[in-house]
Design a protein around this motif. Structure first.
Motif, PDB file in Angstrom:
ATOM      1  N   GLN A 115      -9.816   2.779 -17.037  1.00 17.09           N
ATOM      2  CA  GLN A 115      -8.437   3.000 -16.319  1.00 17.09           C
ATOM      3  C   GLN A 115      -7.622   2.229 -16.135  1.00 17.09           C
ATOM      4  O   GLN A 115      -6.394   2.749 -15.249  1.00 17.09           O
ATOM      5  N   HIS A 163      -6.413   8.921  -6.428  1.00 18.21           N
ATOM      6  CA  HIS A 163      -5.517   7.509  -7.709  1.00 18.21           C
ATOM      7  C   HIS A 163      -5.354   6.748  -7.032  1.00 18.21           C
ATOM      8  O   HIS A 163      -5.379   6.027  -7.431  1.00 18.21           O
ATOM      9  N   PHE A 164      -5.160   7.108  -5.819  1.00 19.31           N
ATOM     10  CA  PHE A 164      -4.721   5.570  -4.940  1.00 19.31           C
ATOM     11  C   PHE A 164      -5.902   4.781  -4.722  1.00 19.31           C
ATOM     12  O   PHE A 164      -6.016   3.816  -4.516  1.00 19.31           O
ATOM     13  N   ALA A 219       2.323   1.931  -3.529  1.00 18.98           N
ATOM     14  CA  ALA A 219       0.733   2.175  -3.926  1.00 18.98           C
ATOM     15  C   ALA A 219       0.315   3.830  -4.176  1.00 18.98           C
ATOM     16  O   ALA A 219       0.378   4.586  -4.618  1.00 18.98           O
ATOM     17  N   THR A 261       0.257  -4.496 -15.307  1.00 20.98           N
ATOM     18  CA  THR A 261       0.043  -5.166 -14.175  1.00 20.98           C
ATOM     19  C   THR A 261       1.012  -7.025 -13.572  1.00 20.98           C
ATOM     20  O   THR A 261       1.382  -6.261 -12.510  1.00 20.98           O
ATOM     21  N   HIS A 296      -6.697 -10.042 -12.803  1.00 20.27           N
ATOM     22  CA  HIS A 296      -6.506  -9.093 -13.903  1.00 20.27           C
ATOM     23  C   HIS A 296      -7.753  -9.203 -15.441  1.00 20.27           C
ATOM     24  O   HIS A 296      -8.538  -8.449 -15.532  1.00 20.27           O
ATOM     25  N   TYR A 336      -8.492   4.544  -6.541  1.00 25.43           N
ATOM     26  CA  TYR A 336      -8.848   3.527  -7.053  1.00 25.43           C
ATOM     27  C   TYR A 336      -7.723   2.555  -7.476  1.00 25.43           C
ATOM     28  O   TYR A 336      -8.509   1.681  -7.898  1.00 25.43           O
ATOM     29  N   ILE A 337      -6.514   2.874  -6.848  1.00 25.36           N
ATOM     30  CA  ILE A 337      -5.219   1.673  -7.061  1.00 25.36           C
ATOM     31  C   ILE A 337      -5.899   0.542  -5.969  1.00 25.36           C
ATOM     32  O   ILE A 337      -6.179  -0.680  -6.221  1.00 25.36           O
ATOM     33  N   ALA A 373       0.877   6.750  -6.790  1.00 23.30           N
ATOM     34  CA  ALA A 373      -0.264   7.567  -6.632  1.00 23.30           C
ATOM     35  C   ALA A 373       0.405   9.454  -6.977  1.00 23.30           C
ATOM     36  O   ALA A 373      -0.086  10.020  -7.307  1.00 23.30           O
ATOM     37  N   ASN A 410       0.911  -0.892   0.370  1.00 19.78           N
ATOM     38  CA  ASN A 410      -0.283  -0.246   0.422  1.00 19.78           C
ATOM     39  C   ASN A 410       0.985   0.914   0.370  1.00 19.78           C
ATOM     40  O   ASN A 410       0.713   2.040  -0.449  1.00 19.78           O
ATOM     41  N   LEU A 425      -6.875  -3.516  -6.194  1.00 22.77           N
ATOM     42  CA  LEU A 425      -5.734  -3.738  -5.585  1.00 22.77           C
ATOM     43  C   LEU A 425      -6.201  -5.219  -4.567  1.00 22.77           C
ATOM     44  O   LEU A 425      -5.294  -5.586  -4.085  1.00 22.77           O
TER      45      LEU A 425
END
Length: 336
Positions: free
Chosen positions: A111, A50-51, A33, A118, A100, A53-54, A37, A30, A58
């Motif tokens: 996005q 953005h984080f 990530a 990935t 994925h 969303y990731i 971001a 994290n 994730l």
């Protein structure tokens, strides 16, 4: 003078059944990530969006991979180190690829990174974490730590050895069979002291060592030493580092029984509580005028060894209450 070569600790994969290892993986992934971001976004607000969303992509993947690694930890540990690393990377890449494809099939995610990206990111993060855990293990086990470990393992006080031999000599004519058994106990004790201290041992073997040591001390101290064994609930197949309990029993005799003038009651209790193994060693706590000088090196060294073998899942605590000194150890229940 010829140089002395010290055996290096073998490279091992992290134990993914260990809660501290799982926590480090979660925090590290994290954190990476969040760093990505922040790097890719023009401002803090955009970076946080953005984080999140990731993270939505994730976190389920990370949970699936940790569950798989938890289930396969025993099998991975039996592989050679580099083979285990390769198998681990291959496993997380396969899971990332399958995950994925499932996300792409069931949700519109414009996005979402491409599959090759990935997979590449999965490999990079997995290699990074393996390198981190490799360095973390080395930081806990350099040559100095190994020297301290061997010093603890070989730590039998000279007075104990000489007094034990003198007690055996006094028995040779009066009770030769008991003298012979005592010499065998001494030989077994020293054989264990000279063994490799970097491998787990079964609790049954550690208890047998405690009993041999207690027999030797009983020979020296006679009725002054009285040990109560509460071992009915002890899991004999549990794994623990060698020479963890014997130094504690030795301390109990050395500090709690020998300086006194009467009978010293020592308690040794070992039991399993769910997925934990608990050991307690308790001895009389003498007044300050009768205490022997000592330091906490043995306790600190045992704590360091428990951290090396079990990370944050083990604990060692001491306390004084009602005229008794007590050491408690808790380790996770592991077996072969």
């Amino acid at each position: 003078m010829p140089s002395i070569r010290q055996n290096a600790y073998p490279d091992v994969l992290p134990d993914f059944r260990n809660l501290a290892v799982i926590a480090r993986v979660l925090l590290a992934v994290n954190a990476l990530a969040l760093a990505a971001a922040l790097y890719a976004s023009p401002g803090v607000t955009a970076a946080l969006e953005h984080f999140f969303y990731i993270a939505a992509f994730l976190e389920p993947l990370l949970l699936i991979e940790l569950i798989a690694l938890f289930a396969l930890a025993g099998g991975l540990a039996r592989l050679p180190y580099w083979g285990g690393c390769s198998a681990l990377v291959g496993l997380v890449v396969a899971l990332a690829g399958a995950y994925h494809r499932v996300v792409r099939a069931i949700a519109a995610a414009p996005q979402l990174a491409s599959l090759p990206r990935t997979l590449v990111l999965t490999v990079v993060v997995a290699v990074f974490l393996l390198l981190y855990f490799h360095l973390h293990t080395k930081a806990f086990s350099p040559a100095l730590a190994e020297a301290r470990l061997q010093a603890l393992q070989a730590r039998i006080r000279p007075h104990f050895l000489f007094n034990s031999l003198n007690a055996v000599l006094a028995l040779i004519r009066r009770d030769p069979k008991r003298a012979e058994r005592s010499l065998e106990d001494l030989a077994d004790l020293f054989r264990t002291l000279m063994a490799d201290a970097r491998q787990f041992v079964r609790l049954a073997d550690e208890i047998a060592l405690l009993e041999r040591y207690a027999d030797i001390e009983q020979l020296r101290l006679g009725d002054r030493l009285r040990i109560a064994w509460e071992l009915d609930a002890a899991p004999s197949d549990a794994l623990l580092p060698p020479m963890v309990l014997q130094p504690l029993l030795e301390n109990a005799v050395y500090h709690g029984v020998e300086p006194g003038t009467g009978t010293g009651d020592v308690l040794v209790r070992i039991e399993r509580r769910g997925d934990r193994v608990h050991a307690a060693i308790e001895n009389p706590y003498l007044e300050k005028g009768n205490q022997r000088a000592g330091n906490r090196m043995a306790l600190d060294n045992i704590r360091e060894r428990l951290a090396l073998f079990f990370d944050a899942e083990a604990r060692l605590e001491t306390r004084i209450a009602n005229g008794r000194y007590r050491v408690d150890i808790e380790i996770p229940y592991r077996r072969t």
